[in-house]
Design an enzyme around this catalytic site. Structure first.
Site, mmCIF file in Angstrom:
data_model
loop_
_atom_site.group_PDB
_atom_site.id
_atom_site.type_symbol
_atom_site.label_atom_id
_atom_site.label_comp_id
_atom_site.label_asym_id
_atom_site.label_seq_id
_atom_site.Cartn_x
_atom_site.Cartn_y
_atom_site.Cartn_z
ATOM 1 N N ASN A 79 -10.081 -1.050 -1.064
ATOM 2 C CA ASN A 79 -8.636 -0.885 -0.936
ATOM 3 C C ASN A 79 -7.964 -1.423 -2.197
ATOM 4 O O ASN A 79 -7.921 -2.632 -2.407
ATOM 5 C CB ASN A 79 -8.163 -1.635 0.314
ATOM 6 C CG ASN A 79 -6.669 -1.495 0.560
ATOM 7 O OD1 ASN A 79 -5.937 -0.950 -0.271
ATOM 8 N ND2 ASN A 79 -6.211 -1.995 1.699
ATOM 9 N N HIS B 238 -3.986 6.727 2.460
ATOM 10 C CA HIS B 238 -4.251 5.409 1.864
ATOM 11 C C HIS B 238 -5.614 4.918 2.345
ATOM 12 O O HIS B 238 -5.967 5.066 3.517
ATOM 13 C CB HIS B 238 -3.143 4.433 2.273
ATOM 14 C CG HIS B 238 -3.468 3.012 1.924
ATOM 15 N ND1 HIS B 238 -3.796 2.623 0.652
ATOM 16 C CD2 HIS B 238 -3.550 1.885 2.695
ATOM 17 C CE1 HIS B 238 -4.060 1.327 0.650
ATOM 18 N NE2 HIS B 238 -3.914 0.856 1.877
ATOM 19 N N CYS C 296 0.822 -1.227 0.000
ATOM 20 C CA CYS C 296 0.000 0.000 0.000
ATOM 21 C C CYS C 296 0.844 1.260 0.000
ATOM 22 O O CYS C 296 0.331 2.349 -0.270
ATOM 23 C CB CYS C 296 -0.930 -0.010 1.204
ATOM 24 S SG CYS C 296 -1.916 -1.496 1.252
HETATM 25 O O1 UT7 Z 1 -4.020 -1.774 3.229
HETATM 26 C C1 UT7 Z 1 -3.145 -2.673 3.823
HETATM 27 C C2 UT7 Z 1 -3.218 -2.635 5.281
HETATM 28 N N1 UT7 Z 1 -4.444 -3.233 5.712
HETATM 29 C C3 UT7 Z 1 -5.189 -2.629 6.624
HETATM 30 O O2 UT7 Z 1 -4.868 -1.538 7.046
HETATM 31 C C4 UT7 Z 1 -6.384 -3.367 7.159
HETATM 32 C C5 UT7 Z 1 -6.430 -3.266 8.661
HETATM 33 N N2 UT7 Z 1 -7.464 -4.074 9.268
HETATM 34 C C6 UT7 Z 1 -8.789 -3.795 9.143
HETATM 35 O O3 UT7 Z 1 -9.163 -2.891 8.413
HETATM 36 C C7 UT7 Z 1 -9.779 -4.563 9.965
HETATM 37 O O4 UT7 Z 1 -9.079 -5.315 10.926
HETATM 38 C C8 UT7 Z 1 -10.679 -5.527 9.119
HETATM 39 C C9 UT7 Z 1 -11.635 -4.713 8.279
HETATM 40 C C10 UT7 Z 1 -9.840 -6.420 8.261
HETATM 41 C C11 UT7 Z 1 -11.498 -6.390 10.064
HETATM 42 O O5 UT7 Z 1 -12.275 -5.570 10.925
HETATM 43 P P1 UT7 Z 1 -12.236 -5.806 12.505
HETATM 44 O O6 UT7 Z 1 -13.138 -4.840 13.083
HETATM 45 O O7 UT7 Z 1 -10.799 -5.746 12.953
HETATM 46 O O8 UT7 Z 1 -12.839 -7.245 12.637
HETATM 47 P P2 UT7 Z 1 -12.201 -8.506 13.374
HETATM 48 O O9 UT7 Z 1 -11.173 -9.144 12.529
HETATM 49 O O10 UT7 Z 1 -11.867 -8.148 14.779
HETATM 50 O O11 UT7 Z 1 -13.478 -9.464 13.413
HETATM 51 C C12 UT7 Z 1 -14.623 -9.124 14.209
HETATM 52 C C13 UT7 Z 1 -15.712 -10.127 13.899
HETATM 53 C C14 UT7 Z 1 -15.241 -11.583 13.940
HETATM 54 O O12 UT7 Z 1 -16.286 -12.373 14.441
HETATM 55 P P3 UT7 Z 1 -16.305 -12.862 15.976
HETATM 56 O O13 UT7 Z 1 -15.046 -13.652 16.150
HETATM 57 O O14 UT7 Z 1 -16.308 -11.611 16.793
HETATM 58 O O15 UT7 Z 1 -17.572 -13.651 16.070
HETATM 59 C C15 UT7 Z 1 -15.015 -11.899 12.488
HETATM 60 O O16 UT7 Z 1 -15.146 -13.290 12.227
HETATM 61 O O17 UT7 Z 1 -16.180 -9.911 12.564
HETATM 62 C C16 UT7 Z 1 -16.134 -11.137 11.850
HETATM 63 N N3 UT7 Z 1 -15.903 -10.822 10.443
HETATM 64 C C17 UT7 Z 1 -16.896 -10.593 9.594
HETATM 65 N N4 UT7 Z 1 -18.237 -10.604 9.741
HETATM 66 C C18 UT7 Z 1 -18.985 -10.310 8.660
HETATM 67 C C19 UT7 Z 1 -14.719 -10.693 9.800
HETATM 68 N N5 UT7 Z 1 -14.954 -10.386 8.513
HETATM 69 C C20 UT7 Z 1 -16.286 -10.325 8.360
HETATM 70 C C21 UT7 Z 1 -17.125 -10.030 7.267
HETATM 71 N N6 UT7 Z 1 -18.459 -10.048 7.461
HETATM 72 N N7 UT7 Z 1 -16.647 -9.747 6.032
#
Ligand code: UT7
Length: 334
Positions: A284, A254, A114
């Protein structure tokens, strides 16, 4: 003193739109979750498998030349920031140059995920500042959907395809790339990577079965590093250049997650009206997000505007570039 000015910007996006509703049919997700957690509503996807990254970059680079009224033969150097090159080698830069007839240019691909575009303009600016070159093109582009696991809801909803390019030219005016601060920490490679296909894990039945040719991301860990590092490096570039929040015309962040952008802007004391955003439409696009932002906002940019461009991504890589915009965008913007 010679500086490198951005004198033109252009972008290109595949036509096909993939909405959150479409994704609901592919993985266990909801439009509401994606919007709330990321800010993304839809993204573009290059469905034509005959088209690779260079093919999507070519219209942007040709548009750049058209806007500036130059021939591709005038390009001295073309740097392509991408993690989805057409192939391991030859470089996508070389392929773009061949396709547009930039026969006097050399170039290379820059792998900084990125941060590819900001690493690229920082590198390209040096060739201008030394007086060595007059026309350097920097492309930031990715076809992320080619390396997504459509069974992994935590990654496949985030990314999209597209990118853009800028032209760097010398100027003696008080505009252009004024300063940059760049960082890398390879220890972050465990949190965000694509392991298969290189010399450590050459392509094999095993690498395919173990889904090693797809993006792997530990989202929360990357999120924490991103929000901290983008804010810190942006504060650093402001301090180095005696910039207060009110001096900044635009923050150009970004587009990985709206929450990361909001957190960075908050820490910098910058209101949402000064933050370029398009994540809701494109997701992204990795190295593509920043040239796409500049392309989308070109019409609103005025000569002398202060832009702080900040990125964080795989590597880890991160940094900020302070740009004084070099021309009135109202004549050229879309
Ligand atoms: O550009 C390169 C660098 N990348 C980034 O900067 C990305 C940085 N990370 C993020 O933007 C976020 O961490 C994500 C968008 C990838 C994920 O969001 P989050 O709020 O950190 O979610 P999480 O991984 O903590 O997951 C929370 C919950 C989980 O369920 P449980 O375990 O709480 O029941 C996940 O399984 O959300 C669930 N989950 C989803 N639910 C519905 C993860 N992905 C999804 C989804 N739809 N697509």
């Amino acid at each position: 003193m010679i500086r490198a000015a951005i004198t033109a910007v252009a972008g290109n996006l595949p036509e096909t739109v993939l909405s959150n509703k479409d994704l609901e049919k592919i993985v266990d997700t909801t439009d509401e979750w994606i919007i709330t957690r990321t800010g993304i509503k839809e993204r573009r996807i290059e469905k034509d498998l005959n088209k690779a990254t260079s093919d999507v970059a070519v219209p942007a680079v040709l548009e750049l030349c058209r806007k500036r009224g130059i021939s591709p033969e005038e390009i001295d150097l073309l740097i392509c920031g991408t993690v989805t090159p057409d192939m391991m080698f030859p470089s996508t830069s070389n392929l773009i140059c061949a396709k547009i007839g930039a026969k006097n240019a050399w170039g290379f691909d820059l792998t900084a995920a990125c941060s590819g575009f900001i690493f690229g303009i920082s590198t390209g600016s040096q060739f201008i500042m030394t007086g060595k070159y007059k026309k350097v093109v920097v492309v930031g582009i990715d076809l992320m959907t080619r390396i997504l696991n459509w069974e992994d809801r935590s990654t496949c909803v985030i990314f999209g395809d597209g990118g853009g390019a800028v032209l760097l030219e010398p100027t003696e005016e008080e505009v252009g790339i004024m300063d940059f601060v760049l960082h890398a920490d390879g220890n972050g490679g465990t949190n965000l990577n694509m392991r298969g296909g290189g010399s450590r894990f050459p392509a094999s039945h095993d690498t395919v079965e173990n889904k090693m040719h797809y993006v792997y991301q530990e989202g929360q860990s990357v999120f924490k590093h991103a929000i901290y590092s983008m804010a810190e490096v942006s504060a650093d570039i402001m301090k180095r250049n005696n910039l207060k929040a009110e001096d900044i015309t635009w923050l150009v962040p970004h587009q990985a997650n709206k929450r990361i952008v909001d957190g960075t802007a908050n820490k910098m004391g910058i209101g949402p009206e000064k933050v370029m955003m398009n994540i809701e439409r494109y997701g992204n696009t990795t190295a593509g997000t920043i040239p796409l932002l500049l392309w989308d906002y070109e019409k609103q940019l005025k000569k002398g505007d202060n832009l702080v461009i900040s990125a964080f991504g795989g590597g880890f890589t991160w940094g900020s570039v302070f740009v004084k915009w070099a021309y009135d965008g109202s004549k050229y913007g879309k």
